[in-house]
Design an enzyme around this catalytic site. Structure first.
Site, mmCIF file in Angstrom:
data_model
loop_
_atom_site.group_PDB
_atom_site.id
_atom_site.type_symbol
_atom_site.label_atom_id
_atom_site.label_comp_id
_atom_site.label_asym_id
_atom_site.label_seq_id
_atom_site.Cartn_x
_atom_site.Cartn_y
_atom_site.Cartn_z
ATOM 1 N N LYS A 52 0.851 -1.203 0.000
ATOM 2 C CA LYS A 52 0.000 0.000 0.000
ATOM 3 C C LYS A 52 0.877 1.239 0.000
ATOM 4 C CE LYS A 52 -3.636 -2.359 2.511
ATOM 5 N NZ LYS A 52 -4.071 -2.813 3.817
ATOM 6 N N GLN A 96 -6.010 -1.951 9.597
ATOM 7 C CA GLN A 96 -5.502 -3.207 9.020
ATOM 8 C C GLN A 96 -5.958 -4.388 9.875
ATOM 9 O OE1 GLN A 96 -3.745 -3.702 6.097
ATOM 10 N NE2 GLN A 96 -3.987 -5.864 6.548
ATOM 11 N N ASP A 119 -12.267 1.118 3.572
ATOM 12 C CA ASP A 119 -12.508 -0.304 3.329
ATOM 13 C C ASP A 119 -13.984 -0.606 3.087
ATOM 14 O OD1 ASP A 119 -10.376 -2.197 3.270
ATOM 15 O OD2 ASP A 119 -9.857 -1.596 5.309
HETATM 16 N N1 GUN Z 1 -6.639 -7.643 5.928
HETATM 17 C C1 GUN Z 1 -6.696 -8.444 4.835
HETATM 18 N N2 GUN Z 1 -7.349 -7.838 3.831
HETATM 19 C C2 GUN Z 1 -7.714 -6.614 4.291
HETATM 20 C C3 GUN Z 1 -8.433 -5.519 3.716
HETATM 21 O O1 GUN Z 1 -8.865 -5.524 2.564
HETATM 22 N N3 GUN Z 1 -8.614 -4.457 4.529
HETATM 23 C C4 GUN Z 1 -8.158 -4.423 5.798
HETATM 24 N N4 GUN Z 1 -8.391 -3.339 6.519
HETATM 25 N N5 GUN Z 1 -7.488 -5.408 6.369
HETATM 26 C C5 GUN Z 1 -7.279 -6.503 5.612
#
Ligand code: GUN
Length: 279
Positions: A52, A96, A119
């Site tokens: 990211k 996360q 998200d």
């Molecule tokens: N952990 C695994 N995939 C994701 C995601 O798409 N968003 C978030 N916040 N955590 C994750």
């Protein structure tokens, strides 16, 4: 013999469009900013966060990371979220997952302002997904639709089978495919005779975390397979689908690695830019 979808190419094209939108924002003095809260020691999460960060840098987005101590209290996390909600320089907040087990994940996700919920996990955004109006769409499901759209398929009436019912992938992607007029079947760990359903799928989305769960006898000829799995087996990354065998029978399949994972990060960037545009 089917085709392995070139997801890298799809993502590169989309990045060009996105850079133009970022430049337009910059001309107005706006730099889209993502705040990432990380509250775990999970190695996979660290790698997601690195990816990211890299794409934020590449596209010219600003990113701030909050790495939380293991003994942090729920109240302290809620306070942090509240201060980020009120910070006008922050357009998007990402918690996360997974997080330390003593913290209540749903309470924290509810505290993130729906306008900054990158998200799309807040009940308001999930509700919008259910009724089919524009909200923030969870990143992995949104990326899966980007891949399917690039194949120019006609969704109406196609049988879409989703294996997995997580809030991150299975449930929202089932809903998105339903909104696109597919006939959707969502399977999960308690489904009896999984193969009976997967064999019906024109579009099969697999998100279980079980390496090579889907074998070639379980898929339909000429179907499209989206493999969301990222599993480490004997030091190698493999998906939830036995790609090489399944490839002989289907029309398209996503690779692992360099498949859905790439579009997940792209979708995150798209959501951040969209949120900065609509701020
Ligand atoms: N952990 C695994 N995939 C994701 C995601 O798409 N968003 C978030 N916040 N955590 C994750």
């Amino acid at each position: 013999m089917g085709e392995i979808i070139n997801v890298s190419k799809i993502v590169e094209c989309k990045k060009v469009e996105l850079k133009e939108r970022v430049n337009l924002l910059k001309q107005k003095g706006i730099i889209p900013k993502l705040a990432v809260i990380s509250a775990n020691h999970d190695e996979a999460s660290k790698s997601y966060i690195r990816n990211k960060r890299k794409m934020c840098e590449e596209l010219g987005l600003s990113q701030e990371e909050y790495v939380l101590r293991e003994d942090i209290t729920l109240n302290e996390v809620l306070k942090l979220v509240s201060s980020l909600n009120n910070d006008k320089s922050v357009h998007a907040i990402l918690l996360q997952l997974p997080i330390y087990s003593h913290l209540d994940e749903n309470k924290i996700l509810m505290e993130i302002s729906p306008k900054k919920d990158v998200d799309g996990f807040h009940p308001l955004n999930l509700g919008k997904l259910l009724i089919g109006t524009q909200g923030i769409i969870p990143c992995t499901p949104k990326g899966i639709i980007t891949i399917l759209d690039s194949l120019n398929i006609d969704y109406a009436g196609k049988v879409a089978v989703v294996v997995g019912r997580s809030k991150i992938v299975g449930k929202p992607v089932s809903q998105l495919l339903l909104n696109k007029d597919c006939t959707v079947i969502t399977c999960h760990s308690k489904t009896n005779d999984l193969k009976q359903y997967t064999k019906m799928a024109d579009i099969l989305v697999v998100a279980t975390g079980i390496p090579h769960l889907i074998t070639s006898d379980m898929v339909k000829e000429n179907s499209i397979i989206i493999d969301v799995g990222i599993n480490r087996v004997n030091g190698k990354i493999v998906g939830d689908v036995d790609t090489q065998e399944v490839l002989k029978k289907v029309k398209y399949i996503t690779p692992v690695p360099k498949g859905v994972g790439l579009t997940t990060v792209l979708s995150l960037m798209e959501n951040v830019v969209y949120m900065a545009e609509s701020f």
